[in-house]
Design an enzyme around this catalytic site. Structure first.
Site, PDB file in Angstrom:
ATOM      1  N   GLY A  16     -95.455  66.867   5.311  1.00 23.42           N
ATOM      2  CA  GLY A  16     -96.103  65.971   6.255  1.00 23.42           C
ATOM      3  C   GLY A  16     -96.933  66.749   7.250  1.00 23.42           C
ATOM      4  N   GLY A  74     -90.407  32.072  18.860  1.00 21.44           N
ATOM      5  CA  GLY A  74     -90.430  31.977  17.399  1.00 21.44           C
ATOM      6  C   GLY A  74     -91.827  32.090  16.826  1.00 21.44           C
ATOM      7  N   GLU A 117    -109.309  64.111  17.129  1.00 21.60           N
ATOM      8  CA  GLU A 117    -108.608  63.113  16.322  1.00 21.60           C
ATOM      9  C   GLU A 117    -107.471  62.470  17.113  1.00 21.60           C
ATOM     10  OE1 GLU A 117    -106.038  62.663  12.161  1.00 21.60           O
ATOM     11  OE2 GLU A 117    -107.071  64.554  12.594  1.00 21.60           O
ATOM     12  N   ILE A 141    -103.189  58.655   1.859  1.00 20.32           N
ATOM     13  CA  ILE A 141    -104.586  59.018   2.092  1.00 20.32           C
ATOM     14  C   ILE A 141    -105.410  57.782   2.475  1.00 20.32           C
ATOM     15  CG2 ILE A 141    -106.635  60.137   1.164  1.00 20.32           C
ATOM     16  CD1 ILE A 141    -104.073  61.915   1.491  1.00 20.32           C
ATOM     17  N   THR A 142    -105.882  57.771   3.715  1.00 24.08           N
ATOM     18  CA  THR A 142    -106.741  56.695   4.196  1.00 24.08           C
ATOM     19  C   THR A 142    -108.058  56.706   3.429  1.00 24.08           C
ATOM     20  OG1 THR A 142    -105.791  56.846   6.407  1.00 24.08           O
ATOM     21  CG2 THR A 142    -107.943  55.800   6.233  1.00 24.08           C
TER      22      THR A 142
END
Length: 392
Positions: A142, A353, A255, A168-169
């Site tokens: 990771g 709810g 980023e 993977i975006t």
């Protein structure tokens, strides 16, 4: 987005936005009101944003605006990247793909690419004809990028890539993938062996694995990528061999600022829709906004949201001034995304709810925000960075 916000920290313009920035923002908002908002729920159900939306973004000049004019951009600044991140985020976190393409991935090509690479790829990145992905994370690795296992072994004037990537975006739509791999698997320390290579979608041996089913961010495509003896020319090396880890680290400050901005936008939106809801909803003969518990909860949330906005605005200015603020950015990334996740359950609770129903936006926000403390470096990693910077 067409509805006036009840609580809007954006109404007082920020000092780092010029008239040109505000014109860009207004134009993007109008575009999204027409081209994204009416279709977003369907995209969430389809679990994919259509390529036609990417093309329209590009045609209107919203993708990669910082790219030089000679490659199709408008030579804009970081302020335009902030606006793109914020406005896409206000529609929904499932629109993260174009922002990741523009603000996270293409900057690697723009900063480290050769003239030939820039001329070949940047115009398509700007127009939306080329969608990018960056392949770092692996099934067994990771945040520990120095120990990735995907290899790229030199073979004459080519590299042979083998390995797997996950989470993977833009993995499904991607036409061009920036692949983090080991060109020297025996390097010591390990990060010295990491390089970045460009892989086009039709390269033999490259394939896409599963389109992953996520808890949230449904419209944003995320997939596995597989590399089996993928042969790419040595000219596809991005920057210098063995410098990939350094390149990745050099872009992480920006980023993570963008990740913090994404969390901040979500928090502001959750607060806004919750205030609207509690004012309109009645119980026991009065608006639930009149109950002291509701007022206390909203007051607490609003305070945290304002603290987040003040902090991130300060960091944006310092980043634009090219200051090295890794410690503060790490603080903002973990605190703001954690704050956003924390308030999501409080906002859902105040919806009762109905907050658990998909037709209410708070439900989508609740499931989408869960990933924010995990991506762009987990919040636990952020704390490790902060501690190291403090000399611990």
């Amino acid at each position: 987005m067409t509805k006036t916000a009840v609580y809007d920290v954006q109404k007082s313009e920020r000092p780092y936005f010029s008239e040109e920035h505000l014109m860009f923002r207004d134009s993007l908002r109008k575009f999204l009101e027409k081209e994204a908002i009416p279709y977003f729920e369907q995209w969430e159900e389809d679990r994919l944003v259509p390529r036609s939306f990417w093309t329209k973004l590009g045609q209107n000049g919203f993708l990669c605006p910082y790219v030089c004019e000679e490659y199709g951009g408008v030579n804009g600044d970081f302020g335009l990247s902030i606006i793109l991140t914020e406005e896409l985020g206000r529609v929904g976190a499932g629109l993260a793909g174009p922002g990741t393409h523009s603000n996270v991935i293409v900057p690697y090509l723009d900063s480290f690419g050769t003239e030939e690479q820039k001329r070949k790829y940047l115009p398509g990145c700007v127009s939306g004809d080329i969608i990018t992905a960056i392949a770092m994370t692996e099934p067994g690795t990771g945040s520990d990028l120095a120990n990735i296992r995907t290899t790229a072994i030199k073979d004459g004037d080519s590299y042979i890539i083998n390995g797997q990537k996950t989470f993977i975006t833009n993995g499904i739509h991607s036409d061009l993938i920036v692949v983090a791999c080991k060109t020297d698997p025996t390097a010591n320390p390990p990060h010295k062996g990491v390089s970045l290579l460009l892989v086009e979608k039709d390269t033999p041996g490259f394939s896409r694995g599963r389109k992953l089913k996520k808890v949230g961010m449904h419209a944003q495509d995320t997939s596995e990528l597989i590399f089996e003896d993928v042969k790419v020319p040595a000219t596809n090396l991005l920057g210098e061999e063995g410098q990939g880890f350094k390149y990745l680290m050099s872009k992480l400050q920006q980023e993570r600022i963008l990740a913090a901005i994404g969390g901040q936008v979500a928090a502001e939106d959750m607060l806004d829709i919750t205030i609207q809801y509690v004012k309109e909803r009645e119980a026991f003969g009065q608006s639930i906004s009149k109950f002291q518990n509701t007022q206390f909860t909203i007051a607490e949330i609003a305070t945290e949201v304002q603290l987040g906005r003040t902090f991130i605005d300060q960091l944006i200015v310092r980043h634009q001034n090219e200051e090295e603020i890794v410690t503060e950015v790490s603080m903002a990334k973990w605190w703001i995304t954690d704050m956003a996740r924390r308030i999501s359950s409080k906002c859902m609770q105040l919806h009762g709810g109905y907050g658990y129903m998909e037709e209410y936006k708070i439900a989508r926000r609740y499931r989408d925000i869960a990933i924010s403390p995990i991506f762009a470096g987990t919040n636990e990693i952020m704390k490790v960075i902060i501690a190291k910077k403090l000399g611990m």
